[in-house]
Design a protein around this motif. Structure first.
Motif, PDB file in Angstrom:
ATOM      1  N   GLU A 110      -8.120   5.160   1.256  1.00 27.75           N
ATOM      2  CA  GLU A 110      -8.664   5.956   0.575  1.00 27.75           C
ATOM      3  C   GLU A 110      -8.146   5.965  -1.004  1.00 27.75           C
ATOM      4  O   GLU A 110      -8.055   6.485  -2.092  1.00 27.75           O
ATOM      5  CB  GLU A 110      -9.640   6.767   0.808  1.00 27.75           C
ATOM      6  N   ILE A 111      -6.978   5.492  -1.134  1.00 25.28           N
ATOM      7  CA  ILE A 111      -5.184   6.118  -1.709  1.00 25.28           C
ATOM      8  C   ILE A 111      -4.551   4.725  -1.928  1.00 25.28           C
ATOM      9  O   ILE A 111      -4.292   3.780  -0.411  1.00 25.28           O
ATOM     10  CB  ILE A 111      -5.130   6.794  -1.106  1.00 25.28           C
ATOM     11  N   LEU A 112      -4.700   4.338  -2.919  1.00 18.67           N
ATOM     12  CA  LEU A 112      -3.373   2.968  -3.180  1.00 18.67           C
ATOM     13  C   LEU A 112      -2.603   2.929  -3.992  1.00 18.67           C
ATOM     14  O   LEU A 112      -3.084   3.902  -5.679  1.00 18.67           O
ATOM     15  CB  LEU A 112      -4.609   2.131  -3.468  1.00 18.67           C
ATOM     16  N   PRO A 113      -1.251   3.603  -3.611  1.00 17.85           N
ATOM     17  CA  PRO A 113      -0.204   3.885  -4.261  1.00 17.85           C
ATOM     18  C   PRO A 113      -0.269   2.209  -5.749  1.00 17.85           C
ATOM     19  O   PRO A 113      -0.201   1.597  -5.600  1.00 17.85           O
ATOM     20  CB  PRO A 113       1.280   4.594  -4.174  1.00 17.85           C
ATOM     21  N   LEU A 114       0.125   3.006  -6.966  1.00 19.94           N
ATOM     22  CA  LEU A 114       0.646   2.369  -8.215  1.00 19.94           C
ATOM     23  C   LEU A 114       2.363   2.322  -8.591  1.00 19.94           C
ATOM     24  O   LEU A 114       2.374   3.795  -8.567  1.00 19.94           O
ATOM     25  CB  LEU A 114      -0.135   2.596  -8.966  1.00 19.94           C
ATOM     26  N   MET A 115       2.438   1.856  -9.210  1.00 19.49           N
ATOM     27  CA  MET A 115       3.780   1.559 -10.447  1.00 19.49           C
ATOM     28  C   MET A 115       3.294   1.992 -11.132  1.00 19.49           C
ATOM     29  O   MET A 115       3.332   1.389 -12.269  1.00 19.49           O
ATOM     30  CB  MET A 115       4.363  -0.164 -10.472  1.00 19.49           C
ATOM     31  N   GLY A 116       2.731   3.508 -11.783  1.00 21.57           N
ATOM     32  CA  GLY A 116       1.623   4.157 -12.811  1.00 21.57           C
ATOM     33  C   GLY A 116       0.119   3.592 -13.650  1.00 21.57           C
ATOM     34  O   GLY A 116       0.077   3.075 -12.508  1.00 21.57           O
ATOM     35  N   GLN A 124       0.700  -1.318   0.294  1.00 26.08           N
ATOM     36  CA  GLN A 124       0.376   0.261   0.270  1.00 26.08           C
ATOM     37  C   GLN A 124       0.922   1.697  -0.002  1.00 26.08           C
ATOM     38  O   GLN A 124       0.213   2.396   0.427  1.00 26.08           O
ATOM     39  CB  GLN A 124      -0.474  -0.104   1.673  1.00 26.08           C
ATOM     40  N   GLY A 125       2.163   1.144  -0.084  1.00 24.60           N
ATOM     41  CA  GLY A 125       2.958   2.217  -0.320  1.00 24.60           C
ATOM     42  C   GLY A 125       3.459   2.649   1.578  1.00 24.60           C
ATOM     43  O   GLY A 125       2.269   2.061   2.257  1.00 24.60           O
ATOM     44  N   ILE A 126       4.441   2.612   1.209  1.00 29.29           N
ATOM     45  CA  ILE A 126       4.339   4.223   2.582  1.00 29.29           C
ATOM     46  C   ILE A 126       3.804   4.678   2.807  1.00 29.29           C
ATOM     47  O   ILE A 126       3.031   6.063   2.550  1.00 29.29           O
ATOM     48  CB  ILE A 126       5.801   4.561   3.017  1.00 29.29           C
ATOM     49  N   MET A 148       0.805  -9.221  -7.120  1.00 30.56           N
ATOM     50  CA  MET A 148       1.237  -9.510  -8.612  1.00 30.56           C
ATOM     51  C   MET A 148       2.669  -8.317  -8.419  1.00 30.56           C
ATOM     52  O   MET A 148       3.434  -8.250  -9.370  1.00 30.56           O
ATOM     53  CB  MET A 148       0.651  -8.419  -9.501  1.00 30.56           C
ATOM     54  N   ASP A 149       2.941  -7.532  -7.490  1.00 25.99           N
ATOM     55  CA  ASP A 149       4.176  -7.057  -6.814  1.00 25.99           C
ATOM     56  C   ASP A 149       4.766  -7.225  -5.500  1.00 25.99           C
ATOM     57  O   ASP A 149       3.946  -7.791  -5.105  1.00 25.99           O
ATOM     58  CB  ASP A 149       4.324  -4.962  -7.368  1.00 25.99           C
ATOM     59  N   SER A 150       5.814  -6.566  -5.844  1.00 27.18           N
ATOM     60  CA  SER A 150       6.256  -6.328  -4.078  1.00 27.18           C
ATOM     61  C   SER A 150       6.820  -5.084  -3.445  1.00 27.18           C
ATOM     62  O   SER A 150       7.992  -4.697  -2.414  1.00 27.18           O
ATOM     63  CB  SER A 150       7.576  -7.595  -3.489  1.00 27.18           C
ATOM     64  N   GLY A 151       5.822  -3.956  -4.001  1.00 26.72           N
ATOM     65  CA  GLY A 151       5.979  -2.374  -3.547  1.00 26.72           C
ATOM     66  C   GLY A 151       7.036  -2.411  -4.135  1.00 26.72           C
ATOM     67  O   GLY A 151       7.469  -2.409  -4.745  1.00 26.72           O
ATOM     68  N   ARG A 157       7.800   5.590 -12.830  1.00 26.64           N
ATOM     69  CA  ARG A 157       6.772   4.506 -12.803  1.00 26.64           C
ATOM     70  C   ARG A 157       5.504   5.208 -11.125  1.00 26.64           C
ATOM     71  O   ARG A 157       6.142   3.886 -10.244  1.00 26.64           O
ATOM     72  CB  ARG A 157       6.697   3.180 -12.260  1.00 26.64           C
ATOM     73  N   VAL A 158       5.435   5.613 -11.343  1.00 30.38           N
ATOM     74  CA  VAL A 158       4.543   6.429  -9.019  1.00 30.38           C
ATOM     75  C   VAL A 158       2.916   6.847  -9.929  1.00 30.38           C
ATOM     76  O   VAL A 158       2.965   7.896 -10.999  1.00 30.38           O
ATOM     77  CB  VAL A 158       5.005   7.344  -8.677  1.00 30.38           C
ATOM     78  N   GLY A 159       2.417   6.232  -9.098  1.00 27.70           N
ATOM     79  CA  GLY A 159       0.706   6.387  -9.795  1.00 27.70           C
ATOM     80  C   GLY A 159       0.179   6.462  -8.321  1.00 27.70           C
ATOM     81  O   GLY A 159       0.960   5.784  -7.346  1.00 27.70           O
ATOM     82  N   MET A 160      -1.457   6.153  -8.742  1.00 32.73           N
ATOM     83  CA  MET A 160      -2.367   6.210  -7.958  1.00 32.73           C
ATOM     84  C   MET A 160      -3.368   5.980  -8.313  1.00 32.73           C
ATOM     85  O   MET A 160      -4.172   5.971  -9.295  1.00 32.73           O
ATOM     86  CB  MET A 160      -2.097   7.308  -6.525  1.00 32.73           C
ATOM     87  N   ILE A 161      -4.338   4.783  -6.941  1.00 34.35           N
ATOM     88  CA  ILE A 161      -5.671   5.312  -7.329  1.00 34.35           C
ATOM     89  C   ILE A 161      -6.402   5.112  -6.381  1.00 34.35           C
ATOM     90  O   ILE A 161      -5.970   4.758  -5.414  1.00 34.35           O
ATOM     91  CB  ILE A 161      -6.417   4.108  -8.240  1.00 34.35           C
ATOM     92  N   GLY A 162      -7.926   6.142  -6.933  1.00 30.71           N
ATOM     93  CA  GLY A 162      -8.123   6.219  -5.293  1.00 30.71           C
ATOM     94  C   GLY A 162     -10.041   6.413  -5.605  1.00 30.71           C
ATOM     95  O   GLY A 162     -10.044   6.418  -6.391  1.00 30.71           O
TER      96      GLY A 162
END
Length: 384
Positions: free
Chosen positions: A95-101, A69-71, A266-269, A245-250
Motif C-alpha cells: 500500500e506504499i510506493l516510494p517515489l523520487m519526489g 518499490q524501494g527497500i 521510467m526509473d531504476s530505483g 527527491r524522496v516521496g511516496m504514494i499510498g
C-alpha cells in the motif's frame, strides 16, 4: 530543423524558470534581489539524517540498482510515519510506493490513469504541475474555482451541476498550496463521498501537513477512502529535503499496480543511501517538527509586517511554508504589484496569478529565507 512533439506546444516554460533568468540579470548590478518567491527550504535535515546518508554510502551494494518499490525498510518507515502522525494503517508490503519526489507521482499517476480526452478536475488556484501534466498527456482540464469566501474549499453544489461523466481524476491538496487553507475531516469526508459517487480517482497531494499545522490530516484516514483515493506525500518540505527527491504514494494495492507498472519503465530505483537517510528522517519525533515550526513562526511574523507595509491582507488561519495575501484594490492584478516591488526595491514576491485566475488578486511569500533577509526586505520597502 527537427520539430518537437506537438505536446510541447501545450505547455510553457515554468514561471519561476523565466523569472529566475530576469532576477539573474538584475543581480549583475550592485544590489542583489531578495527572492521571497520559491518554497525551497533553507534549513537542514536532521543531523541523524546526514549521518545515516554517510554511513550508507559505504554499504557494499550502495552503488547498485535498487528495487522499483524501494527497500522494505523505507516502506516500513513510511507506514510507521503514517500511523504515528495520521493514524492511518498502510501495509508496507503493497500500500506504499516510494517515489523520487511527489512531482514524479503527479506524472506517473496521470500516465497510469489518463487516456487522451479524459477530463481532470483541477482546483484554481493550485500547483501548476497538475495542469501541465494533464496537457502533456492530452487530458482535458476542468477547473473548479476555490474562493476565500468558502475557505478555499470546493463548491460541491456547483460541481454536482456539471457533466462529470468523462472526469477520471480530481486533484486536491490540503493544506492547500498556494493559500495555506487547512482541510477538515468534514471536507475530506465530502470529497471521498463525491469520488465514490462519480467513480472519480481522488488524488490528495499532501506535502505541507507538518508546517505550522498542529493537526495533520490524511484523506486516507476517512472511511472508504481507499476505494477511490490515493495520497502523495514528500520529505521535501516536512524534513527539509527537497533536493534529495524522496516521496511516496499510498493507497489501495489494486490502484497502485498501474502506477508501479509505469514507474518500472521510467526509473531504476532510488539511491540506496538516500533511502536509508529517509528512513532516519521519518523516525524523527515531534520535537523535530516543533523546532522547525518555531523558526517558521518567527519568519511569518516578519512577513506579516512586510505585508502591512504594502497594504496586503493575509488570509486567516493558514498553514504551510507560504503566506498568501490579497492585494490592494488600486492594483489591476498581482503582476503589477509584484513587478512594481521588484523594480523599486529588488524584492521578489510571487504573483498569485501563476496558480490560476482565482489568484490574480493575491500574492504569495515564501518563508524559506532567514530572518535577516526578511528584515532587509522590510527596510528596502520602507525606503521606497
Amino acid at each position: 530543423m527537427i520539430q518537437p512533439a506537438n505536446r510541447t506546444q501545450s505547455i510553457q516554460e515554468y514561471y519561476f524558470s523565466v523569472k529566475l533568468k530576469e532576477i539573474a540579470q538584475m543581480n549583475m548590478g550592485e544590489v542583489k534581489v531578495l527572492n521571497l518567491g520559491i518554497g525551497d527550504p533553507d534549513m537542514s535535515p536532521s543531523e541523524e539524517t546526514w549521518n545515516s546518508l554517510r554511513e550508507a554510502c559505504f554499504h557494499p551494494k550502495s552503488h547498485g540498482y535498487q528495487s522499483y518499490q524501494g527497500i522494505p525498510a523505507l516502506r516500513e518507515g513510511f507506514s510507521k510515519w503514517y500511523k504515528t502522525y495520521f493514524n492511518v494503517d498502510l501495509n508496507p508490503a503493497n500500500e506504499i510506493l516510494p517515489l523520487m519526489g511527489s512531482k514524479e507521482g503527479i506524472m506517473i499517476t496521470s500516465l497510469a490513469y489518463l487516456n487522451e480526452g479524459d477530463e481532470v478536475l483541477i482546483p484554481d488556484p493550485s500547483y501548476p504541475t497538475y495542469k501541465s501534466v494533464t496537457n502533456l498527456l492530452g487530458g482535458k482540464i476542468v477547473s473548479y474555482p476555490l474562493s476565500e469566501s468558502k475557505n478555499w474549499q470546493p463548491d460541491f453544489v456547483s460541481l454536482e451541476k456539471r457533466d462529470l461523466s468523462k472526469v477520471k481524476i480530481m486533484w486536491i491538496n490540503y493544506p492547500h498550496m498556494p493559500t495555506g487553507a487547512r482541510a477538515t475531516k468534514e471536507l475530506l469526508e465530502n470529497i471521498v463521498a463525491f469520488g465514490k459517487k462519480h467513480k472519480i480517482l481522488i488524488v490528495n497531494d499532501n506535502p505541507y501537513s507538518f508546517i505550522l499545522n498542529n493537526e495533520p490530516l490524511s484523506i486516507l484516514s476517512i472511511d472508504g477512502a481507499k476505494d477511490c483515493c490515493l495520497e502523495l506525500n514528500s520529505l521535501s518540505k516536512s524534513h527539509n529535503m527537497p533536493g534529495w527527491r524522496v516521496g511516496m504514494i499510498g493507497g489501495n494495492p489494486k490502484m497502485l499496480e498501474p502506477i508501479l507498472k509505469v514507474k518500472t519503465n521510467m526509473d531504476s530505483g532510488m539511491f540506496y543511501p538516500v533511502q536509508q537517510a529517509a528512513i532516519k528522517a521519518l523516525s524523527q519525533d515531534q520535537t523535530w517538527y516543533d523546532s522547525i515550526n518555531k523558526v517558521y513562526q518567527k519568519r511569518r511574523e516578519l512577513v506579516f509586517q512586510l505585508l502591512d507595509l504594502i497594504k496586503c491582507k493575509p488570509s486567516a488561519d493558514q498553514s504551510g511554508m507560504f503566506v498568501w495575501a490579497s492585494i490592494p484594490d488600486k492594483y489591476e492584478d498581482c503582476y503589477k504589484l509584484s513587478d512594481e516591488i521588484l523594480q523599486k526595491t529588488k524584492v521578489f514576491i510571487t504573483p498569485g496569478g501563476i496558480f490560476g485566475d482565482q489568484g490574480k488578486k493575491y500574492i504569495r511569500i515564501s518563508l524559506c529565507s532567514s530572518e535577516s533577509v526578511f528584515k532587509e526586505a522590510i527596510e528596502r520597502i520602507k525606503r521606497n
